[in-house]
Design an enzyme around this catalytic site. Structure first.
Site, PDB file in Angstrom:
ATOM      1  N   CYS A  52      11.426-132.496 -27.707  1.00 17.16           N
ATOM      2  CA  CYS A  52      12.241-131.724 -28.653  1.00 17.16           C
ATOM      3  C   CYS A  52      13.054-130.603 -28.026  1.00 17.16           C
ATOM      4  CB  CYS A  52      11.354-131.170 -29.759  1.00 17.16           C
ATOM      5  SG  CYS A  52      10.690-132.495 -30.775  1.00 17.16           S
ATOM      6  N   GLU A  71      11.283-132.017 -39.556  1.00 19.10           N
ATOM      7  CA  GLU A  71       9.855-131.910 -39.252  1.00 19.10           C
ATOM      8  C   GLU A  71       9.608-130.792 -38.239  1.00 19.10           C
ATOM      9  OE1 GLU A  71       7.090-133.466 -40.574  1.00 19.10           O
ATOM     10  OE2 GLU A  71       6.308-131.843 -39.349  1.00 19.10           O
ATOM     11  N   LYS A 101       2.427-130.881 -22.257  1.00 17.10           N
ATOM     12  CA  LYS A 101       1.497-129.841 -22.703  1.00 17.10           C
ATOM     13  C   LYS A 101       0.153-130.478 -23.027  1.00 17.10           C
ATOM     14  CE  LYS A 101       2.610-129.653 -27.602  1.00 17.10           C
ATOM     15  NZ  LYS A 101       2.875-128.780 -28.704  1.00 17.10           N
ATOM     16  N   LYS A 157       3.309-151.897 -31.337  1.00 13.70           N
ATOM     17  CA  LYS A 157       2.763-150.712 -32.012  1.00 13.70           C
ATOM     18  C   LYS A 157       2.115-151.110 -33.336  1.00 13.70           C
ATOM     19  CE  LYS A 157       5.360-146.716 -30.473  1.00 13.70           C
ATOM     20  NZ  LYS A 157       6.156-145.554 -30.823  1.00 13.70           N
ATOM     21  N   ASP A 204       7.878-150.285 -37.912  1.00 12.46           N
ATOM     22  CA  ASP A 204       8.418-150.073 -36.571  1.00 12.46           C
ATOM     23  C   ASP A 204       8.937-151.402 -36.043  1.00 12.46           C
ATOM     24  OD1 ASP A 204       7.854-147.417 -34.552  1.00 12.46           O
ATOM     25  OD2 ASP A 204       8.698-149.233 -33.658  1.00 12.46           O
ATOM     26  N   LYS A 244      16.137-126.520 -38.634  1.00 22.69           N
ATOM     27  CA  LYS A 244      15.387-127.222 -37.585  1.00 22.69           C
ATOM     28  C   LYS A 244      15.878-126.831 -36.187  1.00 22.69           C
ATOM     29  CE  LYS A 244      12.818-129.925 -35.358  1.00 22.69           C
ATOM     30  NZ  LYS A 244      11.449-129.522 -35.107  1.00 22.69           N
TER      31      LYS A 244
HETATM   32  N1  LIG Z   1       7.735-135.397 -31.355  1.00 21.79           N
HETATM   33  C1  LIG Z   1       7.779-134.229 -31.940  1.00 21.79           C
HETATM   34  O1  LIG Z   1       6.982-133.330 -31.653  1.00 21.79           O
HETATM   35  C2  LIG Z   1       8.803-133.949 -33.009  1.00 21.79           C
HETATM   36  C3  LIG Z   1       8.640-132.839 -33.843  1.00 21.79           C
HETATM   37  C4  LIG Z   1       9.587-132.592 -34.825  1.00 21.79           C
HETATM   38  C5  LIG Z   1      10.691-133.440 -34.947  1.00 21.79           C
HETATM   39  N2  LIG Z   1      10.840-134.488 -34.103  1.00 21.79           N
HETATM   40  C6  LIG Z   1      11.993-135.384 -34.291  1.00 21.79           C
HETATM   41  O2  LIG Z   1      11.546-136.536 -34.994  1.00 21.79           O
HETATM   42  C7  LIG Z   1      12.248-137.702 -34.542  1.00 21.79           C
HETATM   43  C8  LIG Z   1      11.251-138.732 -34.039  1.00 21.79           C
HETATM   44  O3  LIG Z   1      10.599-138.215 -32.918  1.00 21.79           O
HETATM   45  P1  LIG Z   1       9.302-138.924 -32.292  1.00 21.79           P
HETATM   46  O4  LIG Z   1       8.834-138.047 -31.204  1.00 21.79           O
HETATM   47  O5  LIG Z   1       8.372-139.281 -33.405  1.00 21.79           O
HETATM   48  O6  LIG Z   1       9.966-140.265 -31.704  1.00 21.79           O
HETATM   49  P2  LIG Z   1       9.239-141.528 -31.063  1.00 21.79           P
HETATM   50  O7  LIG Z   1      10.148-142.009 -30.005  1.00 21.79           O
HETATM   51  O8  LIG Z   1       7.829-141.203 -30.741  1.00 21.79           O
HETATM   52  O9  LIG Z   1       9.219-142.597 -32.255  1.00 21.79           O
HETATM   53  C9  LIG Z   1      10.333-143.254 -32.761  1.00 21.79           C
HETATM   54  C10 LIG Z   1       9.893-144.629 -33.246  1.00 21.79           C
HETATM   55  O10 LIG Z   1      10.976-145.230 -33.957  1.00 21.79           O
HETATM   56  C11 LIG Z   1      10.926-146.623 -33.723  1.00 21.79           C
HETATM   57  N3  LIG Z   1      12.203-147.232 -34.138  1.00 21.79           N
HETATM   58  C12 LIG Z   1      13.404-147.232 -33.502  1.00 21.79           C
HETATM   59  N4  LIG Z   1      14.309-147.895 -34.233  1.00 21.79           N
HETATM   60  C13 LIG Z   1      13.702-148.321 -35.353  1.00 21.79           C
HETATM   61  C14 LIG Z   1      14.109-149.034 -36.507  1.00 21.79           C
HETATM   62  N5  LIG Z   1      15.361-149.482 -36.651  1.00 21.79           N
HETATM   63  N6  LIG Z   1      13.202-149.275 -37.468  1.00 21.79           N
HETATM   64  C15 LIG Z   1      11.929-148.867 -37.347  1.00 21.79           C
HETATM   65  N7  LIG Z   1      11.485-148.184 -36.291  1.00 21.79           N
HETATM   66  C16 LIG Z   1      12.353-147.913 -35.299  1.00 21.79           C
HETATM   67  C17 LIG Z   1      10.598-146.706 -32.245  1.00 21.79           C
HETATM   68  O11 LIG Z   1      10.116-147.993 -31.898  1.00 21.79           O
HETATM   69  C18 LIG Z   1       9.555-145.598 -32.106  1.00 21.79           C
HETATM   70  O12 LIG Z   1       8.246-146.096 -32.315  1.00 21.79           O
HETATM   71  C19 LIG Z   1      13.222-137.186 -33.485  1.00 21.79           C
HETATM   72  O13 LIG Z   1      14.454-136.932 -34.091  1.00 21.79           O
HETATM   73  C20 LIG Z   1      12.606-135.897 -33.011  1.00 21.79           C
HETATM   74  O14 LIG Z   1      13.551-135.003 -32.507  1.00 21.79           O
HETATM   75  C21 LIG Z   1       9.915-134.775 -33.155  1.00 21.79           C
END
Ligand SMILES: NC(=O)c1ccc[n+]([C@@H]2O[C@H](COP(=O)([O-])OP(=O)(O)OC[C@H]3O[C@@H](n4cnc5c(N)ncnc54)[C@H](O)[C@@H]3O)[C@@H](O)[C@H]2O)c1
Length: 432
Positions: A260, A151, A320, A35, A30, A204
């Site tokens: 999402c 995912e 939620k 973090k 990250d 998705k």
């Molecule tokens: N949160 C959910 O419930 C969920 C479920 C299914 C799919 N998704 C999808 O998964 C993806 C991620 O969602 P999330 O909720 O985990 O996001 P998030 O914002 O919680 O996490 C993203 C992370 O990526 C890091 N990041 C950004 N640029 C980076 C880089 N160049 N290198 C390394 N790390 C970097 C950020 O610092 C952050 O910690 C999204 O596309 C989302 O739509 C999310």
């Protein structure tokens, strides 16, 4: 196999930890060094049941590592999983800047053949575009292939959802990539469905948008129940018995939120519009949810007229239960309106209060328990059905509040119980 996960958010961290638990050598990357430091101390930067336990276990076992040094980690990875955010842009489209940033970092540093897995939710055609982009920008003579692997985990049950995934969707072009993905998920007892990349990307969006549509549909019917004097509890019960419909996501409330559904509905709608197609079902889903998020305020205004100097207790901030995530949470829209109207707000949430303090600079008071928030309040709004909130007994609202008026956005209570305890109680879709 050396697996590197880019982005340690809700998806990346859970994926990395679960893959490590299944025996893979995993490094989570990250850019947010805070973090990474938190993780190295054995703490989870996000709240997700059972996650911290697995973080500690696998870090100790040596198959889970964390780093911000992407240059080093990407060089010799067999698989790089991209799990960075794809937030919405002002026009509703998905912002792919973070995905492209990782793609650039990979292209510049990769020193061996690699499978690049896109787990982030991305618009249809993105996997093709990212593969082309990486190939055109590779600094070294290596082969890459991009694989779509969206995912489906749900926050609050993310670890279980990953360990026992209902299905693993994989969009691939070659047999080689297919075999590698099979190996990656060998120890997961879930069906793996292989398909082309665009179909995988669409699975998705179509899945998330269908769930959002189901929520908006039942909210629409709940609102109609109020108009005609029917009870949504009985209606959903009667509907849910039909296996073709089912009970899941058939609970009325004050709208969906989270990271999402809001953005994925808008993104698919945008994509359709760009292609000259009018996606009417999703247009309606978005419009219904926009109104539903502030439906409690609409109801309250009929009764209370305005909120000036009113003591308001807010129970639940997270979008939620089971998560500390506040993205697009209905609580936020409502708090903003209440503050604008001069309310004195006291909030409580068992997990999301620290994030709320960090992310929003609202002039509100913080309670250390749900009951403390209720003390001497003129009115209460419930936005999240945490157990601690559900466990408050109807008579306690009467005892603790100055005026026992409760607007419940999650239909936690039986209206008759509240009436018996002389609490003025308003919920969603339960008669006129
Ligand atoms: N949160 C959910 O419930 C969920 C479920 C299914 C799919 N998704 C999808 O998964 C993806 C991620 O969602 P999330 O909720 O985990 O996001 P998030 O914002 O919680 O996490 C993203 C992370 O990526 C890091 N990041 C950004 N640029 C980076 C880089 N160049 N290198 C390394 N790390 C970097 C950020 O610092 C952050 O910690 C999204 O596309 C989302 O739509 C999310």
């Amino acid at each position: 196999m050396k697996v590197v996960v880019a982005g340690t958010g809700y998806v990346g961290l859970v994926t990395g930890v679960c893959l490590a638990d299944k025996g893979h050598d995993v490094t989570c990357i990250d850019m947010n060094t805070k973090k990474i430091d938190t993780l190295k101390k054995g703490k989870s930067p996000i709240y997700e049941p059972n996650l911290e336990k697995l973080i500690v276990k696998n870090y100790k076992a040596g198959n889970l590592n964390y780093s911000s040094d992407y240059k080093k980690e990407y060089q010799y990875a067999d698989i790089i999983i991209i799990a960075v955010g794809t937030p919405e842009k002002a026009d509703g489209s998905a912002n792919l800047d973070y995905v492209y940033e990782v793609a650039k970092q990979i292209a510049e540093n990769l020193k061996k053949d690699c499978i690049i897995v896109i787990k982030s939710t991305v618009p249809i055609g993105t996997n093709d575009a990212i593969e082309k982009y990486i190939r055109e920008n590779l600094k070294n003579d290596v082969n890459i292939e991009v694989v779509s692997n969206p995912e489906f985990l749900s926050q609050g049950t993310a670890v279980r959802d990953t360990m026992e995934a209902s299905r693993i969707i994989v969009g691939v072009k070659s047999k080689k990539a297919r075999d590698i993905m099979q190996k990656l998920y060998k120890k997961f007892d879930s069906p793996i469905l292989f398909m082309d990349r665009k179909s995988s990307e669409m699975v998705k969006y179509a899945s998330n948008d269908f769930l959002a549509l189901k929520i908006s549909y039942i909210n629409d019917i709940a609102n109609l129940c109020e108009v005609v004097g029917a009870n949504i509890d009985d209606v959903t019960k009667g509907m849910g018995y039909d296996k073709r419909i089912g009970y899941e996501y058939l609970r009325p409330g004050c709208g969906y939120g989270g990271s999402c559904f809001p953005k994925d509905t808008k993104s698919l709608h945008y994509l359709a519009t760009q292609g000259g197609y009018s996606l009417k079902s999703i247009e309606a889903t978005i419009a219904i949810n926009k109104r539903q998020k502030i439906i409690l305020i609409e109801k309250a205004k009929k009764e209370l007229k305005n909120f000036n100097n009113m003591k308001v207790a807010i129970l639940g901030l997270a979008f939620k239960p089971g998560t500390d995530d506040l993205r697009d949470a209905p609580s936020i829209d409502n708090i903003e309106i209440l503050l604008e109207e001069g309310a004195d707000i006291k909030v409580y949430d068992p997990k999301a209060m620290d994030k709320f303090k960090q992310e929003y600079n609202y002039k509100v008071e913080y309670a250390s328990t749900a009951k403390e928030a209720l003390k001497d309040a003129d009115v209460c709004f419930i936005f999240t059905e945490w157990d601690e909130i559900k466990n408050i007994k109807p008579n306690e609202y009467k005892e603790l509040m100055k005026k026992p008026i409760v607007y419940d956005g999650r239909n936690i209570y039986n209206p008759n119980d509240m009436k018996r305890c002389r609490v003025k109680y308003y919920s969603i879709g339960r008669g006129k």
